[in-house]
Scaffold this motif. Sequence first.
Motif, PDB file in Angstrom:
ATOM      1  N   VAL A  68       0.839  -1.127   0.061  1.00  0.00           N
ATOM      2  CA  VAL A  68       0.055  -0.034  -0.281  1.00  0.00           C
ATOM      3  C   VAL A  68       0.924   1.290   0.052  1.00  0.00           C
ATOM      4  O   VAL A  68       1.772   1.480   0.860  1.00  0.00           O
ATOM      5  CB  VAL A  68      -0.890   0.082   1.400  1.00  0.00           C
ATOM      6  N   MET A  69       0.733   1.946  -0.924  1.00  0.00           N
ATOM      7  CA  MET A  69       1.702   3.341  -1.199  1.00  0.00           C
ATOM      8  C   MET A  69       1.864   3.943   0.054  1.00  0.00           C
ATOM      9  O   MET A  69       1.001   4.409   0.804  1.00  0.00           O
ATOM     10  CB  MET A  69       1.062   4.319  -2.374  1.00  0.00           C
ATOM     11  N   LYS A  70       3.162   4.211   0.416  1.00  0.00           N
ATOM     12  CA  LYS A  70       3.661   4.947   1.630  1.00  0.00           C
ATOM     13  C   LYS A  70       5.160   5.319   1.126  1.00  0.00           C
ATOM     14  O   LYS A  70       5.875   4.290   1.989  1.00  0.00           O
ATOM     15  CB  LYS A  70       3.334   4.236   2.986  1.00  0.00           C
ATOM     16  N   SER A  77       4.166   2.317  -4.344  1.00  0.00           N
ATOM     17  CA  SER A  77       3.015   2.407  -5.142  1.00  0.00           C
ATOM     18  C   SER A  77       2.012   1.218  -4.366  1.00  0.00           C
ATOM     19  O   SER A  77       2.653   0.467  -3.780  1.00  0.00           O
ATOM     20  CB  SER A  77       2.907   1.878  -6.586  1.00  0.00           C
ATOM     21  N   SER A  78       0.785   1.480  -4.419  1.00  0.00           N
ATOM     22  CA  SER A  78      -0.064   0.310  -4.174  1.00  0.00           C
ATOM     23  C   SER A  78      -0.362  -0.685  -5.467  1.00  0.00           C
ATOM     24  O   SER A  78      -0.527  -0.429  -6.418  1.00  0.00           O
ATOM     25  CB  SER A  78      -1.628   0.971  -3.684  1.00  0.00           C
ATOM     26  N   SER A  79      -0.203  -1.985  -5.083  1.00  0.00           N
ATOM     27  CA  SER A  79      -0.406  -3.071  -6.179  1.00  0.00           C
ATOM     28  C   SER A  79      -1.181  -4.254  -5.476  1.00  0.00           C
ATOM     29  O   SER A  79      -1.655  -4.116  -4.431  1.00  0.00           O
ATOM     30  CB  SER A  79       0.794  -3.322  -6.707  1.00  0.00           C
TER      31      SER A  79
ATOM     32  N   LYS B  78       2.909  11.341 -10.081  1.00  0.00           N
ATOM     33  CA  LYS B  78       3.581  10.709  -8.705  1.00  0.00           C
ATOM     34  C   LYS B  78       4.219  11.901  -7.768  1.00  0.00           C
ATOM     35  O   LYS B  78       4.279  11.794  -6.707  1.00  0.00           O
ATOM     36  CB  LYS B  78       4.565   9.633  -9.076  1.00  0.00           C
ATOM     37  N   ASN B 103      -5.153   3.765  -9.305  1.00  0.00           N
ATOM     38  CA  ASN B 103      -4.491   5.020  -9.457  1.00  0.00           C
ATOM     39  C   ASN B 103      -4.905   6.132  -8.801  1.00  0.00           C
ATOM     40  O   ASN B 103      -4.340   6.935  -8.094  1.00  0.00           O
ATOM     41  CB  ASN B 103      -3.684   5.323 -10.858  1.00  0.00           C
ATOM     42  N   TYR B 106      -7.614   4.497  -4.969  1.00  0.00           N
ATOM     43  CA  TYR B 106      -6.433   3.826  -4.162  1.00  0.00           C
ATOM     44  C   TYR B 106      -5.437   4.876  -3.693  1.00  0.00           C
ATOM     45  O   TYR B 106      -5.169   5.026  -2.615  1.00  0.00           O
ATOM     46  CB  TYR B 106      -5.996   2.433  -4.352  1.00  0.00           C
ATOM     47  N   MET B 107      -4.740   5.293  -4.729  1.00  0.00           N
ATOM     48  CA  MET B 107      -3.556   6.050  -4.589  1.00  0.00           C
ATOM     49  C   MET B 107      -3.826   7.342  -4.527  1.00  0.00           C
ATOM     50  O   MET B 107      -2.874   8.240  -4.265  1.00  0.00           O
ATOM     51  CB  MET B 107      -2.512   5.657  -5.305  1.00  0.00           C
ATOM     52  N   LEU B 109      -3.922   9.757  -6.995  1.00  0.00           N
ATOM     53  CA  LEU B 109      -2.854  10.469  -7.601  1.00  0.00           C
ATOM     54  C   LEU B 109      -3.637  11.516  -8.639  1.00  0.00           C
ATOM     55  O   LEU B 109      -4.867  11.483  -8.850  1.00  0.00           O
ATOM     56  CB  LEU B 109      -2.070   9.384  -8.516  1.00  0.00           C
TER      57      LEU B 109
END
Lengths: 237, 325
Positions: A68-70, A77-79, B78, B103, B106-107, B109
């Motif tokens: 989880v992106m941090k 990145s979150s994958s 990013k 993207n 969740y992220m 961006l």
Amino acid sequence: MEVMAVLYGAVMNTTNKSISYDARDKFILSKGHGVLGLYPALAEFGIIDESMLDTFLCDGSDLIAHPVMKPEIGLESSSGSLGQGISMAVGLALAAKKKGYSYQTYVVCGNGECNEGSVWEASMSAVSYELDNFTLFVDNNHMQSDGKSMDILSVSDKYTGMFRALGFQTIEIDGHNIPEIYDAFCEPHVSGFPKVIVGNTVKGKGVSFMENNNDWHHNRLTKNQYEDALAELRGGL
Amino acid sequence: MIQITKAKSKLWSRLGARATYGQAVLEIARQRKDFYVMSADLCQSSGLTRLREELPDRFINAGIAEQNLVGVAAGLAKDGTNVFISSFSPFITMRACEQVRMNMGYMQLNIKTVGLGSGLIMAQLGNSHYGIEDASIMRAIPGMTVIEPADGVEIVKTVEALCDYDKPAYLRLTGGPGLPVVYEGDIDFQIGKAITLRDGKDVAIIAAGTMVYYAKLVAEALSAKGIDASVTDMHTIKPLDTACIDEQLDKKLIVTIEEASVIGGLGSAVAEYMAGIPNKPPQLTLGIKDCFPHAGSYQYLLEQCGLTETAITNAVETMLLRNNL
């Protein structure tokens, strides 16, 4: 596992936590389920505190079964959804080109993941954008969730040739051999070309009852199995 | 800041939604360098040909690969850079839905996704190209802002606002060349703040996209019949301006109109909010019913979906009569 040890231990500059965004090498684990190779590497090289590993899968922990992106704990990145990380890595490498950032971008995907069409969309763009600051490592363990990759898609032995046909600088190695992995990453990029390293690996390498056994794609160890596995791994060192 | 004049409003109307988006992005890109623009082999359809020629370093083509378009934009975004990406609405919201979810959701961006030709304007090209479910799908993604401008002026104001908005957003473009004009001059546009175009005491009409113009026509038609209707341009369907809805609760009827599926879009957003309010007026939800309309001209499609001035006016009157409102 070995690829992340080499990347964090010897290739990337990310162990220096004070390094700025534009200089910090980027690592994307596109096969997010490989996270058990990543968290120990982050701990081993001081990006996270080793005690954090004990929080794995605990409620509220930053360390779950997919990254989880941090960025502050080294997770760029979150994958977890296959076939997406390579596109983001292409974007990161393209941003570096456009803005003059010095970082390199590394991305690890699986051979099963190469079933995803988006892997090839991303690969075509990496070549088209002439990303010689981009390296893809394919963890080619010849297996995937439903068994042997060749039994699932019969072209699964052709990925190296497919990357080469697209125009990648292509290197095929033993994905468990540390010097080979190191040499492959250190081999300079051919100017204007992205690089792919296809690392042939054995799923569950080093633990005899797990090797090439898909029952261990997602499973839990009993205490006895854990001790047997640990003894075998220690013996292999 | 792009100067808004009556002449420009007319020009943007003539050009249509897509070309207006391209013009707005180009004008802003000439003034500031802090964003990239991408498309998936739809540079021309996005009105971006001039930008590509004039500022080639700022434009990136992903080819016909919408999933990769979103992913590459994520990598570019990013470091916080704004990235505008565009493709026809079903391709970018459905083909690449999971990339959008990972993207932009969740992220979180900083990607601004533009759905071209949404609603029914792709007419003779058929349902493969229509934007029926895009608003619903994008609204369901956590953390996603969804904006649907009413006309050319509002498209330009939205693009400007999105340049200073450091969160992901979906910009839904409805209508084609000959876009109805709702605003002839500059407006005070804020993301998440609806614009009231007309006050009225009997019925509240809340609309988005092309339907804002029709809402104004309907309000005039109702007025001639002694029914006093307010009209609200709910350009941001997520986050919804609930304070604006609170002000409409004294009406006999709430009407929502959208050139989108009635499942999950503006009408649903309003209904979801009102469900928790006691003693509220009933809601008439107008839009594309749960169907793929028979392809044809834009006007033919609007008629099928009951989204013409006459059909909407009749629907409102019928609802009032049937319920003794």
